[in-house]
Design an enzyme around this catalytic site. Sequence first.
Site, PDB file in Angstrom:
ATOM      1  N   ASN A   1      -0.648   7.379   0.427  1.00 25.27           N
ATOM      2  CA  ASN A   1      -1.927   8.057   0.645  1.00 25.27           C
ATOM      3  C   ASN A   1      -3.030   7.160   1.161  1.00 25.27           C
ATOM      4  OD1 ASN A   1      -1.489  10.979  -0.120  1.00 25.27           O
ATOM      5  ND2 ASN A   1      -0.509   9.876  -1.801  1.00 25.27           N
TER       6      ASN A   1
ATOM      7  N   GLU B   1       0.829  -1.216   0.000  1.00 26.14           N
ATOM      8  CA  GLU B   1       0.000   0.000   0.000  1.00 26.14           C
ATOM      9  C   GLU B   1       0.856   1.256   0.000  1.00 26.14           C
ATOM     10  OE1 GLU B   1      -2.943   0.061  -0.662  1.00 26.14           O
ATOM     11  OE2 GLU B   1      -3.854  -1.819  -0.035  1.00 26.14           O
TER      12      GLU B   1
HETATM   13  N1  LIG Z   1       5.785  13.445  -6.430  1.00 22.30           N
HETATM   14  C1  LIG Z   1       4.734  12.744  -6.888  1.00 22.30           C
HETATM   15  N2  LIG Z   1       4.617  11.440  -6.558  1.00 22.30           N
HETATM   16  C2  LIG Z   1       3.536  10.777  -7.011  1.00 22.30           C
HETATM   17  C3  LIG Z   1       2.567  11.397  -7.843  1.00 22.30           C
HETATM   18  N3  LIG Z   1       1.623  10.469  -8.122  1.00 22.30           N
HETATM   19  C4  LIG Z   1       1.986   9.332  -7.504  1.00 22.30           C
HETATM   20  N4  LIG Z   1       3.156   9.493  -6.846  1.00 22.30           N
HETATM   21  C5  LIG Z   1       3.886   8.501  -6.048  1.00 22.30           C
HETATM   22  O1  LIG Z   1       3.215   7.268  -6.142  1.00 22.30           O
HETATM   23  C6  LIG Z   1       2.533   6.991  -4.916  1.00 22.30           C
HETATM   24  C7  LIG Z   1       1.110   6.577  -5.255  1.00 22.30           C
HETATM   25  O2  LIG Z   1       0.611   5.754  -4.264  1.00 22.30           O
HETATM   26  P1  LIG Z   1      -0.567   6.208  -3.295  1.00 22.30           P
HETATM   27  O3  LIG Z   1      -0.054   7.276  -2.430  1.00 22.30           O
HETATM   28  O4  LIG Z   1      -1.049   4.964  -2.679  1.00 22.30           O
HETATM   29  O5  LIG Z   1      -1.728   6.777  -4.213  1.00 22.30           O
HETATM   30  P2  LIG Z   1      -2.604   5.968  -5.313  1.00 22.30           P
HETATM   31  O6  LIG Z   1      -1.898   4.669  -5.595  1.00 22.30           O
HETATM   32  O7  LIG Z   1      -2.645   6.893  -6.468  1.00 22.30           O
HETATM   33  O8  LIG Z   1      -3.950   5.727  -4.722  1.00 22.30           O
HETATM   34  C8  LIG Z   1       2.577   8.248  -4.096  1.00 22.30           C
HETATM   35  O9  LIG Z   1       2.561   8.030  -2.715  1.00 22.30           O
HETATM   36  C9  LIG Z   1       3.869   8.894  -4.579  1.00 22.30           C
HETATM   37  O10 LIG Z   1       4.967   8.291  -3.943  1.00 22.30           O
HETATM   38  C10 LIG Z   1       2.735  12.773  -8.169  1.00 22.30           C
HETATM   39  O11 LIG Z   1       1.934  13.377  -8.852  1.00 22.30           O
HETATM   40  N5  LIG Z   1       3.835  13.396  -7.669  1.00 22.30           N
HETATM   41 MG   LIG Z   2      -1.610   3.117  -4.040  1.00 21.92          MG
END
Ligand SMILES: Nc1nc2c(ncn2[C@@H]2O[C@H](COP(=O)(O)OP(=O)(O)O)[C@@H](O)[C@H]2O)c(=O)[nH]1
Ligand SMILES: [Mg+2]
Length: 435
Positions: free
Chosen positions: A63, A60
Amino acid sequence: MAAGSVRPHLLLLLGVCFYQLSQVCGDEGEFSPGHSASSLPVGSAASERRYLLYDVNPPEGFNLRRDVYIRVASLLKTLLKSSNWVLVLPPWGRLYHWQSPDIHQIRIPWAEFFDLDSLYQNIPVIEYEDFLAESGGPFIEQVYVLQGYAEGWKEGTWEEKVDQRPCIDQLMYSEDKNAYYRGWFWGYEETRGLNVTCLSVQGSASIMAPVLLKNTTARSIMLDRAENLLHDYYGGKDYWDTRRSMVFAKHLRVVGDEFRANVLHSTDEADRTIFHEDWTKVKAKPDAAIGGPYLSVHLRRKDFIWGHREDIPSLQRAADEIHSLMKKLQLKKVFVATDADREDLETLRKLIPEMVRFEPTWEELELYKDGGVAIIDQWICAHARYFIGTSVSTFSFRIHEEREILSFNPKTTYNRFCGDKEKNCEQPTHWKIVY
Ligand SMILES: Nc1nc2c(ncn2[C@@H]2O[C@H](COP(=O)(O)OP(=O)(O)O)[C@@H](O)[C@H]2O)c(=O)[nH]1
Ligand SMILES: [Mg+2]
Ligand SMILES: *[C@@H]1O[C@H](CO)[C@@H](O)[C@H](O)[C@H]1NC(C)=O
Ligand SMILES: *[C@@H]1O[C@H](CO)[C@@H](O)[C@H](O)[C@H]1NC(C)=O
């Protein structure tokens, strides 16, 4: 009620294993619960309180973990009605998405990402290192591994329940020769569990309260796989109190604000997004915020495109939408937050030459880490005149909430891109703050 971001997100992860638990074995037998405790100040005020710890399924992301914090905070509030408890903040680290090479991204305290005083105004919290110092050593008396029921849900009946059951999956803890349990304790290799037991749970976080209060006398209890607990009440006052207390660390807000001012001509006064140090005194006034003179976009790629999901746009489609919004809103700048790889970024730069991004130097990246850079991206997105995000991304959801807290009109917030061939492109739900 436990709707919201949780279930669709978990579905996306079905069948996907991002990572294998690596062997975590330090030297054995350096500590035992007895001798570390003797070094503690006797009779300190903290000596009576009990410690709640938790962790989340390794794949996970950041976020969803922020969402699980809200659920566990509800449980802690329930426990506090009966006795003295403190929540031990699980150190950040080893997240799948934190892929920047050569930076130390493990055992990261919460203070690097969040403002601890703000968290503390909601519930008592301490960092893991403080727990180690205060509780007398690297021992967690009871680890409960939360899991579902082997038999699944009985059709038509929903009941909340929790029962001690045999472990369904292979246990991620193993006994060492002193009968202590080794496993992943946030990268603290010397930490051990004294007892590991599996519990099947079905229900909201607070159903754990009677078990913690009555079934065990352990002073430190870790709930592993805490994402198996649902929200006590998603979107209610308690949810929002905890969410509002999750104020980003000041040094990250400052970096985001400087970028806004220097690159996007965005300041709190002009944008009417004044930040107050004390979240308990802030109450959103509908439509009060205007936001900076830019469009902000969250374009989630990587694992979201690998599954060929139909709700994720092609880059061309996203660029078309961005241009059409800029025209409609008469905005000349677009800030793009994305996890796109280098190739996608080059394509994006060609499709959207006016694109603005926050690109940290290596020194900044080392300082703020991938988590901090993501927060800076979210902070800048949160302050734009208009935001559009990615379908069922918890990264986008957290931006929605940040904008809700800042008093933006929901029309400027709850928007997402549609897939190229998506027929029924439902837009995100508006969750209104409850005070
Ligand atoms: N800096 C940055 N990191 C991102 C962005 N989108 C995704 N990430 C990275 O990818 C992760 C996505 O996982 P999560 O937080 O679980 O969100 P979800 O998977 O989109 O629901 C984030 O925590 C970041 O580490 C972005 O727009 N900017
Ligand atoms: Mg995720
Ligand atoms: C807690 O204790 C009660 C009463 O002894 C027992 O019925 C119940 O099964 C226990 N629950 C767990 C999760 O151990
Ligand atoms: C471990 O904890 C469980 C649940 O509280 C309990 O039933 C069991 O007896 C404990 N095992 C040991 C060895 O203390």
